[in-house]
Design an enzyme around this catalytic site. Structure first.
Site, short mmCIF file in Angstrom:
data_model
loop_
_atom_site.label_atom_id
_atom_site.label_comp_id
_atom_site.label_asym_id
_atom_site.label_seq_id
_atom_site.Cartn_x
_atom_site.Cartn_y
_atom_site.Cartn_z
N HIS A 164 37.37 47.15 41.84
CA HIS A 164 35.91 47.11 41.75
C HIS A 164 35.27 47.41 43.10
O HIS A 164 34.91 46.47 43.83
CB HIS A 164 35.45 45.74 41.24
CG HIS A 164 35.79 45.51 39.81
ND1 HIS A 164 34.99 45.95 38.78
CD2 HIS A 164 36.86 44.92 39.23
CE1 HIS A 164 35.54 45.61 37.62
NE2 HIS A 164 36.68 45.00 37.86
N CYS A 184 37.79 50.30 36.79
CA CYS A 184 38.62 49.32 36.10
C CYS A 184 38.87 49.75 34.64
O CYS A 184 39.64 50.66 34.41
CB CYS A 184 38.02 47.92 36.23
SG CYS A 184 39.31 46.66 36.15
N GLU A 224 32.38 48.31 43.73
CA GLU A 224 30.97 47.87 43.81
C GLU A 224 30.84 46.51 44.49
O GLU A 224 29.79 46.18 45.04
CB GLU A 224 30.34 47.84 42.40
CG GLU A 224 30.82 46.75 41.45
CD GLU A 224 32.07 47.13 40.66
OE1 GLU A 224 32.83 48.00 41.12
OE2 GLU A 224 32.30 46.53 39.58
N1 GLN Z 1 40.02 44.82 30.48
C1 GLN Z 1 40.73 45.49 31.51
C2 GLN Z 1 41.88 44.66 32.05
O1 GLN Z 1 41.87 43.47 31.93
C3 GLN Z 1 39.82 45.91 32.63
C4 GLN Z 1 39.18 44.77 33.33
C5 GLN Z 1 37.91 45.16 34.03
O2 GLN Z 1 37.33 46.19 33.74
N2 GLN Z 1 37.45 44.32 34.94
O3 GLN Z 1 42.79 45.20 32.62
#
Ligand code: GLN
Length: 542
Positions: A514, A380, A516
């Site tokens: 994600h 992410c 995970e």
């Molecule tokens: N801050 C980033 C976004 O909003 C990544 C979000 C995250 O890592 N869950 O796109």
């Protein structure tokens, strides 16, 4: 109709109620029963999506896009049953529903009150949509005695009466502290906690007593007598060497047998715990060890990375090795010589995150891994930072930024304003509410033929869980690909970059989702299994 197990906590928080609930779910499954687990959280936030990971730990995301309590992660990992929006409720959500109905005039002149309106809404949540299961396990967040928990306790008290003894069991997780100077285990806090519970009308059927040492002979009888439970229902819950030993430990203490006895079930099939035994042995006897450097900003509270820690452990299980984690504060990493703490790691992982703090440290970590050919996994925000690193240092976009942390510079990563979910178009603007407005839940991606991730997944179409507000601008695809950063996964319409990788590198993958959240001990996520395999290879080279 399913039977209900209500799990409450006493004395202190952090006793592992969520884990205990997940372990009970797993033990009932091992006997052939179908289970569903739910979490009732007494706080006023509508969901944990806007809560700081420093206070509340990780925000778990379900396939259907709920931002939920991290205990739902334990439930999914232990039982393999996918949780949904319908499995987590908070006081905030209940009140917002009630107030919406009140404004609409649905209460037709009634005075809207905690009892019965709030408690009825809680009961409805507990009973609704249970599906075709044998047991529903409902965990109440917080500790008995908390003011905000009262409506929840009242609701489950009423449910106990309505469902009847054969259909509802109350399990109280409590603490037996060991006082070192006295050399004694103390039962009084547990007695007080049960007294508190009984004062609001709930008599626990079972006490799961968390302790560091075995309960001395005679103490179970004493606890049982003063708390009005059977001696056999006082269960010792000692700290286990590994999370995945917990079902075995609780079973050896008779927890599942006692639960079934409370329901009047004495002919339940014996549990098949072979897969839990196998996993426990694999964890206890690793064949080697790898060290992964995790460069994040919430390293002060590791609950912020709960699913990540577990997914890395699953990657270790898949390869029969122990995964040691070296936590590196991304902010600290900006000040010091960035490469020194990474010299001895076999893989670098940059996890998800939000905001400006520590971003340059994450970018430095991605650069180190790329240049030094150390396995790199960006998740992410970690993927976004790897893209910025490549844009700045390979593609010559020196001032590449994300609009999340800077509005001066080239926005290689920008606010996600429009995307499709199935046949629906979702739109957002910079002025929208913060809560519940990210791109959330499971979305499909298409993997490029011949790419590393295509080989790792073994399929071209995947579905992974998302939680982000910004995205890599696909307009930079050609420029970055020309420098070796391949866009190997895209949304089916080709508009949203989902995965980037460097083919001329032992293992360099960044994912916008994600992974995970979908890893399980019995089904390690392919990306984590492959990343740890690459780290293992790396460890054998140095
Ligand atoms: N801050 C980033 C976004 O909003 C990544 C979000 C995250 O890592 N869950 O796109």
């Amino acid at each position: 109709m399913p039977r209900y197990i209500f799990i409450t906590g006493g004395v202190v928080s952090s006793l592992g109620k969520g884990l205990a609930s997940a372990a009970i779910g797993a033990l009932l499954q091992a006997r052939g029963y179908k289970v569903r687990l739910r979490k009732l959280d007494p706080y006023l936030n509508v969901d944990p999506g806007t809560m700081s990971p420093y206070q509340h730990g990780e925000c778990y995301v379900t396939d259907d896009g709920a931002e939920a309590d991290l205990d739902l992660g334990h439930y999914e990992r232990f039982t393999g049953v996918a949780a949904s929006q319908a499995d987590n409720i908070t006081t905030g959500r209940i009140y917002s529903r009630i107030i919406e109905r009140e404004r609409r005039g649905d209460y037709l002149g009634a005075t809207v009150q905690v009892i019965p309106h709030v408690t009825d809404q809680i009961k409805q949540f507990v009973l609704s949509d249970a599906g075709d299961v044998d047991f529903v396990l409902c965990e109440i967040g917080g500790t008995v005695g908390d003011i905000e928990g009262l409506p929840f306790f009242e609701a489950i008290r009423q449910l106990g009466q309505e469902l009847g003894d054969d259909n509802a069991v109350f399990l109280h997780v409590t603490l037996l502290p060991f006082i070192k100077v006295a050399g004694e285990m103390k039962t009084k806090p547990t007695q007080h906690s049960v007294k508190e519970l009984r004062s609001i009308g709930i008599q626990p059927d079972i006490l799961l007593c968390r302790c560091e040492i075995p309960i001395p002979p005679g103490d179970k009888r004493k606890i049982g007598r003063f708390c009005n439970v059977k001696e056999s229902a006082v269960i010792e819950g000692r700290d286990a060497a590994s999370l995945y030993d917990v079902p075995l430990e609780y079973h050896s203490q008779g927890l599942d047998t006692e639960i079934l006895r409370c329901f009047g079930i004495d002919d339940a099939p014996a549990p098949d715990l072979s897969r839990w035994q196998a996993i426990s042995e694999t964890i206890a006897n690793p064949d080697g060890e790898v060290t992964i450097g995790v460069v994040g900003k919430y390293v002060g509270l590791l609950d912020a990375y709960k699913s990540l820690i577990e997914a890395l452990a699953h990657g270790g299980i898949a390869n029969g090795v122990k995964v040691k984690l070296k936590w590196l504060d991304s902010e600290q990493f900006e000040k010091d010589d960035p490469f020194e703490p990474l010299e001895d790691v076999h893989g670098v992982l940059v996890p998800g995150g939000f905001g400006e703090r520590g971003v340059e440290g994450k970018i430095a970590a991605a650069r180190f891994a790329r240049e030094r050919k150390v396995p790199f996994f960006g998740i992410c925000y970690g993927m976004q930072m790897a893209v910025l690193e490549a844009a700045r240092n390979l593609a010559g976009v020196d001032n590449a930024v994300s609009t999340e942390f800077s509005d001066s510079g080239e926005s290689v990563i920008g606010l996600l304003t429009e995307w499709t979910r199935g046949n629906e178009v979702e739109t957002r603007t910079a002025g929208d509410d913060m809560g519940g407005t990210m791109r959330l839940g499971a979305y499909p991606a298409v993997l490029k033929e011949g790419s590393k991730v295509r080989e790792i997944y073994g399929e071209a179409h995947i579905e992974e869980r998302h939680r982000h507000r910004y995205e890599v601008n696909v307009g930079y695809k050609d420029k970055l690909e020309a420098c070796g950063l391949t866009f190997s996964g895209l949304s089916p319409d080709g508009v949203l970059p989902e995965i980037v990788e460097i083919s001329d590198h032992p293992w360099f993958v960044g994912v916008q989702f994600h992974p995970e959240l979908k890893s399980r001990p019995f089904e390690p996520h392919p990306l984590f299994a492959s990343f740890i395999a690459a780290a293992l290879h790396q460890s054998r080279m140095v």
